[in-house]
Design an enzyme around this catalytic site. Structure first.
Site, mmCIF file in Angstrom:
data_model
loop_
_atom_site.group_PDB
_atom_site.id
_atom_site.type_symbol
_atom_site.label_atom_id
_atom_site.label_comp_id
_atom_site.label_asym_id
_atom_site.label_seq_id
_atom_site.Cartn_x
_atom_site.Cartn_y
_atom_site.Cartn_z
ATOM 1 N N ASP A 60 -1.168 -3.043 -9.450
ATOM 2 C CA ASP A 60 -1.444 -1.850 -8.658
ATOM 3 C C ASP A 60 -0.494 -0.768 -9.163
ATOM 4 O O ASP A 60 0.417 -1.049 -9.967
ATOM 5 C CB ASP A 60 -1.214 -2.160 -7.173
ATOM 6 C CG ASP A 60 -1.497 -0.983 -6.272
ATOM 7 O OD1 ASP A 60 -2.381 -0.177 -6.593
ATOM 8 O OD2 ASP A 60 -0.807 -0.853 -5.238
ATOM 9 N N ASP A 62 0.844 2.378 -6.936
ATOM 10 C CA ASP A 62 1.790 2.860 -5.925
ATOM 11 C C ASP A 62 2.612 1.721 -5.364
ATOM 12 O O ASP A 62 2.092 0.702 -4.912
ATOM 13 C CB ASP A 62 1.022 3.552 -4.781
ATOM 14 C CG ASP A 62 0.284 4.787 -5.261
ATOM 15 O OD1 ASP A 62 0.921 5.644 -5.873
ATOM 16 O OD2 ASP A 62 -0.941 4.869 -5.043
#
Length: 505
Positions: A60, A62
């Site tokens: 991912d 963030d």
């Protein structure tokens, strides 16, 4: 009686009666103070996993590759608050509220209909003392009256992804970005109650949710530079690349935001490290919806209309779905390890439906471990365990003198439980425990993450042949006949023993 076995000698007089009159030896019940401190850079295992088996690493963006300063949460709070005032006609007085970075923690549940924020344990019990209406705690008696006890039935708990939907009245906040949302909900509730304004809690929840969503959709937060250096993210990616590992990125963030961040963290050639880059993926829908096709995006953000037959290195793709991803790449099963910070949106479907290995990034872990390593915490927890053991063994004595001492222990134990909660967060305590039980967050973490760590930088402390073993602790019906084990490297042992000697870092 060897009083040195007691954690705090001042309390010796309190146990003296039972120790002398009941022929009771405390040495079996009172634990020795541990000199082993947990290293915050450890990778912890819920499930045995060897990096030697991992060929493909997914990420991912963030709070996995990139971390943000606390000022970003202040920005989100302020913009969403102003959206409520300017577009939803909420009172101007809300501008008196500023973001409070230490008010809430991740993993809390919010009762949408009752406008209550609370912490729930792994067995669906509310941790009394952590229920807040607005900015004020709700008395325990009132909580028990509202819920007819402290248990939350399954049918009103949040759904699989922590959402409030289809009759579920609870919402669980699992995203780090949800911290300003919880704070804003609390502040608006507080304002309405202070000013005796009648309001519908469901409308308030939906309006705050929409305002927070608008901050993300409009890209207001993406225009600001709040990114912190990615915790040695560059070094981790280079290490994996040098060892011939394939890498991919699947994120819900837009390309221009990711591109600016990765340029800052890694450099302009960051895309050369990744075999596949997917933006605005719409997780968790990405993992379940078979209908959305991939769409190629140019460097300038222009969407192309051509059919995607291959996922090419150096290209940027938008949306799509995991089933198409698996078909085009062939990256299936336990040779894939995916890292993310959101236990539901990033990890749950991958481990349950597709057999990928999963790694949870829990930034709060580093702070909590540092607290647990303090002398105050170690002494408090050791004595708390001692009191619990004493109470368990001595409760059979019903004479008045014994019961007086036992009641003192009960009172002191309750005081110490509250103290250990407040050490982490004055309102809600630890992210991982509700007093002695794991939190609902911890339960989900242990189910959906094979390994977990404070940041990706922890990978630098291990070579890529390392096997992670979960700690074997006795079940309640098992006798603790083996020494307590810890995750490799968790204690104060130099990490050099884990490092590769082949220069693969």
């Amino acid at each position: 009686i060897p009083l040195k076995t007691l954690v705090i000698c001042q309390r010796a007089r309190r146990v003296n009666y039972l120790l002398t009159h009941k022929c009771f030896c405390p040495t079996d019940l009172i634990p020795v103070i541990s000199n082993n401190f947990v290293n915050p850079d450890t990778i912890f295992a819920n499930n045995q996993m060897s990096l030697q088996d991992i060929e493909i690493y997914g990420f991912d963006y963030d709070y996995t590759l990139a971390f943000y300063s606390s000022h970003l949460h202040t920005l989100i709070f302020n913009i969403a608050r102003d959206i409520l005032i300017d577009e939803h006609r909420y009172p101007e007085g809300l501008k008196e509220y500023d973001y409070m970075p230490n008010f809430v923690i991740r993993g809390l549940h919010y009762d949408v209909q009752k406008a209550l924020l609370m912490k729930i344990d792994a067995f669906h019990y509310i941790q009394l003392g952590t229920v807040y209406r607005g900015l004020n705690p709700v008395p325990e008696k009132e909580v028990i009256a509202m819920y007819e006890g402290s248990h939350v039935p399954l049918e009103i708990m949040s759904d699989f992804y922590g959402k409030s939907s289809q009759g579920h009245t609870m919402k669980q906040f699992m995203d780090i970005f949800s911290l300003p949302e919880m704070t804003l909900l609390s502040c608006v509730n507080d304002y309405f109650m202070k000013h005796n304004i009648d309001y519908e809690p469901v409308h308030l929840y939906k309006d705050v949710k929409e305002a927070i969503g608008d901050v993300h959709v409009r890209g207001i937060m993406y225009r600001a530079k709040y990114i912190c250096y990615g915790e040695q993210t560059h070094a981790v990616l280079r290490k994996l690349s040098k060892n011939g590992k394939k890498m991919f990125l699947i994120t819900n963030s837009p390309f221009d935001f990711v591109d600016r961040g990765m340029n800052y963290i890694v450099g302009k050639d960051w895309r050369d490290l990744f075999d596949v880059v997917i933006v605005q993926a719409d997780k968790p829908g990405f993992f379940n919806d078979r209908r959305k096709p991939f769409r190629r995006v140019t460097d300038k953000g222009v969407l192309l209309w051509d059919r995607i037959h291959h996922l090419e290195k150096g290209q940027i793709y938008k949306q799509g779905n995991l089933y198409e991803f698996l078909r085009l790449t062939g990256w299936r099963g336990s040779k894939v390890l995916y890292f993310g910070d959101h236990i539901y949106s990033d990890l749950a479907d991958l481990t349950l439906k597709h057999g990928w290995r999963t790694g949870a990034i829990i930034p709060e872990l580093r702070k909590e471990i540092k607290i647990m390593n303090t002398e105050e915490y170690v002494h408090t927890m050791t004595w708390l365990q001692a009191l619990t053991a004493l109470l368990e063994q001595m409760q059979v004595h019903q004479d008045p003198a014994s019961q007086t001492v036992i009641q003192q222990w009960i009172n002191e134990r309750e005081e110490m439980r509250l103290r250990t909660k407040d050490i982490f967060n004055a309102q809600f305590g630890s992210l991982f425990r509700t007093y002695h039980n794991p939190t609902y967050f911890s339960r989900r973490l242990s189910r959906f993450a094979d390994i977990y760590m404070a940041s990706l930088s922890c990978l630098l402390n291990y070579d890529l042949q390392h096997t992670f073993y979960p700690r074997r602790t006795p079940l309640q019906h098992e006798s603790p006949i083996w020494p307590e084990q810890t995750s490799t490297g968790a204690m104060n042992i130099p990490f050099q023993s884990h490092r590769t000697t082949t220069g693969s870092e």
